[in-house]
Design a protein around this motif. Structure first.
Motif, short mmCIF file in Angstrom:
data_model
loop_
_atom_site.label_atom_id
_atom_site.label_comp_id
_atom_site.label_asym_id
_atom_site.label_seq_id
_atom_site.Cartn_x
_atom_site.Cartn_y
_atom_site.Cartn_z
N PRO A 103 0.80 -1.23 0.00
CA PRO A 103 0.00 0.00 0.00
C PRO A 103 0.84 1.28 0.00
CG PRO A 103 -0.05 -1.04 2.14
CD PRO A 103 0.64 -2.00 1.22
N HIS A 104 2.12 1.18 0.36
CA HIS A 104 2.92 2.41 0.43
C HIS A 104 3.59 2.71 -0.90
CE1 HIS A 104 5.66 -0.87 0.94
NE2 HIS A 104 6.71 -0.09 0.98
N TYR A 146 -2.12 4.93 -5.93
CA TYR A 146 -1.80 3.98 -4.87
C TYR A 146 -2.88 2.90 -4.84
CZ TYR A 146 1.91 6.97 -3.20
OH TYR A 146 3.06 7.68 -3.11
N GLN B 288 6.43 0.53 5.89
CA GLN B 288 5.04 0.59 6.36
C GLN B 288 4.98 0.63 7.87
OE1 GLN B 288 2.10 -1.98 4.40
NE2 GLN B 288 3.79 -2.77 3.20
N LYS B 291 6.01 3.97 9.47
CA LYS B 291 4.96 4.96 9.31
C LYS B 291 3.94 4.82 10.44
CE LYS B 291 1.88 4.60 6.02
NZ LYS B 291 1.57 4.19 4.65
N THR B 367 -0.61 7.06 2.57
CA THR B 367 -1.01 6.77 1.21
C THR B 367 -2.02 5.65 1.14
OG1 THR B 367 0.77 5.19 0.98
CG2 THR B 367 1.22 7.42 0.26
N SER B 368 -2.45 5.17 2.31
CA SER B 368 -3.24 3.94 2.24
C SER B 368 -4.71 4.22 1.93
CB SER B 368 -3.11 3.16 3.55
OG SER B 368 -3.51 3.98 4.61
N TYR B 369 -5.19 5.44 2.17
CA TYR B 369 -6.57 5.81 1.88
C TYR B 369 -7.57 4.81 2.46
CZ TYR B 369 -4.26 8.82 -1.43
OH TYR B 369 -3.45 9.74 -2.00
N ARG B 370 -7.27 4.32 3.63
CA ARG B 370 -8.22 3.37 4.19
C ARG B 370 -9.25 4.08 5.03
NH1 ARG B 370 -3.84 -0.96 5.63
NH2 ARG B 370 -3.59 -1.86 3.59
#
Lengths: 255, 370
Positions: A103-104, A146, B288, B291, B367-370
């Motif tokens: 995901p990054h 992304y 990841q 972060k 950046t994961s847009y979750r």
């Protein structure tokens, strides 16, 4: 469906599992699995949950370790030798149920990671390869997004492209459509059918029986960690031999 | 067949948006909250009023001795005596560093500030090289600037280092060294190799289990007893090693927490691509995990920054220690409030800066847009 292959290809054994056994603790999850996959062959493995089908294909690229028996992939025996494991993983692509994109990283970076860091390709060449396969799965315009910005079906197609960028000899699919919304299953299956038509050796764990009928050379039914029945799709669906297979088919084909 | 037609968007009801809407929902939503809001406004107002009156209106800023702070008829100060901070400022910042050499500290702080600014500000060209410079070359420059003994610079022994310079040296070295050691320990603790795992666990559990004060005492008092006579290790170096050992154990557990949050599928996807262990960790897992760990890591950094003042118990004079000795000076009676406020402000400013930067970093890396 094109099934003709060159004579040399048809006789090349790509994957060989011989008396493979595996235990989780004291639970015997794979019992004497014997399987031979020729180059260019397309195998579909089905069976109830917990039957060991995912574990079988995860053993082929050593995401799971088998405790007895032999697995040979493209002539390389899978042992504890890290070098062999690395070379097998380079030759075998895998697509997961939950996509497992990074995901990054952007879609493009997801696809270039393997070629750059494993195949040691220069970045520009890796990006050209990546764009080629992203075009093949029909999402080149999403390359700079992304993964979290894409739909499930698009993510799974990126995952397929990511594996293809490593130019693998074999592709393993571990229930690739099970986590998708119904609206998106078709786009992934279409991609897989297209890949099958290009002559890729494929092993798919899936419950998509339509896919099995159109694409597979052989369908394998597993239960309780064993291969119960294996046949070409027409015979498998119309004339199953084993009672357990009949029961399974009647349950999943009734609707 | 009727066509599907979505309804148009309507504006929200009045008094729920804008400043008035915010006040209504947050401060005056019912009679109890209204009363609490009014009480809070009263006390906060009083405190601000007192501070403005004492610290700004009646305060004295310029001068050089205590006589520049006027007294009232009862012999009490009218307001804050910031003259004291002014007069002792150099000592607070540079400790006992020789006056003629202070330019070296200033130069070091200047380079340091430029490096940090370059790293923090977005869009700096060649950021990677700047990071390499800051991490590997700057420490060497800083060491020779501060300590001297080479390149025609006089040696300044570490026992003359002090004040805010010492606080910064302890905190920055502690932070920079403990993070990579912590990451290695965390990976070791999750390793499948039993010896590496055991060593990591024993290390982490030992250092986490003892108070930092004990570690510092051990480093400064006990350690020399075990050394052969004559092999004197520098007191500051011993304190630094103690702090790094201690903090890396804490950092390891923060990092381990972050590693556990990364789904197994990420490891499997990296392995399936054929990435080796270190590539998998360096390219997929740690970026990841780090972060996710930013709040925890910065929390540890902030705690470390403030913990550096414990070195006063082994006779190192950091900012707090030097201020405490300054307020006992008979030439400056009753300036402790000013002194402590100054120290508190310095610590707060740096910790708050770290905290704000970490929040900005989290937003940037999301950046994961979750």
């Amino acid at each position: 469906m094109t099934t003709e292959k060159t004579a040399a290809d048809a006789h090349k054994v790509m994957i060989q599992l011989k008396n493979v056994n595996k235990w989780y603790g004291s639970f015997h999850v794979l019992k004497d699995i014997n399987l031979e996959v020729m180059k260019g062959e397309r195998i579909v493995i089905c069976g109830p949950s917990g039957s060991g089908k995912s574990t079988t294909i995860r053993c082929i690229n050593r995401l799971e370790e088998h405790q007895a028996g032999d697995i040979v992939v493209n002539g390389i025996p899978l042992t504890n030798d890290l070098k062999n494991i690395d070379s097998v993983r380079r030759e075998v692509g895998m697509v997961f149920q939950h996509f497992n994109l990074f995901p990054h990283l952007t879609v493009l970076q997801n696809c270039t990671l393997g070629p750059i860091w494993v195949r040691k390709k220069p970045q520009k060449e890796a990006e050209e390869i990546a764009m080629k396969y992203l075009e093949r799965v029909k999402i080149p315009n999403q390359a700079l997004k992304y993964p979290g910005q894409l739909s499930g079906g698009q993510q799974q197609r990126v995952a397929i492209a990511r594996s293809l960028c490593m130019s693998p000899e074999v592709m393993l699919f571990d229930e690739p459509t099970s986590a998708l919304d119904p609206e998106m299953i078709k786009e992934v299956l279409d991609t897989m059918i297209q890949l099958a038509e290009s002559g890729m050796t494929m092993i798919c764990v899936t419950h998509e029986m339509g896919f099995a009928k159109t694409v597979a050379n052989r369908v394998i039914f597993m239960d309780e960690g064993q291969i119960v029945e294996e046949d070409e799709p027409h015979a498998f669906f119309n004339n199953p031999q084993n009672e357990r297979t009949k029961l399974f088919l009647s349950q999943i084909l009734q609707h | 067949m009727s066509e599907f037609k979505p309804l148009p968007d309507l504006p929200p009801p009045p008094n729920t948006v804008g400043a008035i809407g915010w006040l209504r929902t947050n401060l005056f939503s019912n009679w109890l909250n209204t009363i609490l809001t009014l009480i809070a406004i009263y006390y906060i107002g009083q405190a601000i009023f007192w501070f403005v009156d004492w610290g700004i209106i009646n305060a004295s800023f310029s001068g050089s001795t205590k006589d520049d702070c006027p007294l009232n008829a009862e012999g009490e100060k009218l307001g804050a005596c910031w003259v004291f901070i002014n007069a002792r400022f150099d000592q607070f910042i540079y400790g006992f560093y020789p006056d003629s050499e202070i330019w070296r500290i200033n130069l070091m702080l200047g380079i340091f500030t430029l490096c940090i600014a370059g790293l923090v500000i977005e869009g700096t060209p060649k950021k990677n090289w700047l990071a390499v410079f800051t991490l590997f070359i700057f420490p060497i420059i800083a060491f020779y600037l501060l300590h001297g003994g080479r390149f025609g610079l006089d040696t300044v022994d570490t026992h003359k280092w002090g004040g805010f310079t010492l606080t910064l040296v302890l905190a920055v070295v502690g932070i920079v060294a403990s993070l990579p050691i912590g990451i290695l320990l965390a990976l070791g603790r999750r390793s499948e190799m039993p010896i590496i795992r055991s060593i990591s666990i024993v290390y982490i559990e030992f250092w986490r289990g003892v108070p930092l004060i004990t570690v510092l005492f051990m480093a400064s008092v006990m350690l020399p007893l075990f050394m052969t006579a004559g092999t004197e290790t520098d007191k500051l170096a011993r304190a630094l090693i103690g702090i790094i050992m201690f903090q890396s154990a804490y950092m390891a557990e923060v990092v381990r927490g972050g590693l556990q949050a990364i789904p197994k599928g990420q490891y499997e996807a990296a392995q399936a691509l054929g990435l080796s262990y270190w590539k998998m960790m360096g390219l997929i897992v740690l970026p990841q995990a780090l972060k996710l760990m930013i709040p925890g890591i910065v929390n540890t950094f902030i705690a470390l920054f403030k913990d550096t003042s414990l070195v006063l118990i082994i006779g190192l004079f950091d900012l707090l220690a030097i201020m405490q000795s300054a307020i006992t000076d008979p030439n400056w009676p009753r300036v402790s409030v000013e002194g402590y406020l100054f120290v508190a402000f310095m610590f707060w400013a740096f910790c708050f800066g770290m905290s704000r930067y970490s929040q900005a970093l989290e937003r940037k890396l999301n950046t994961s847009y979750r």
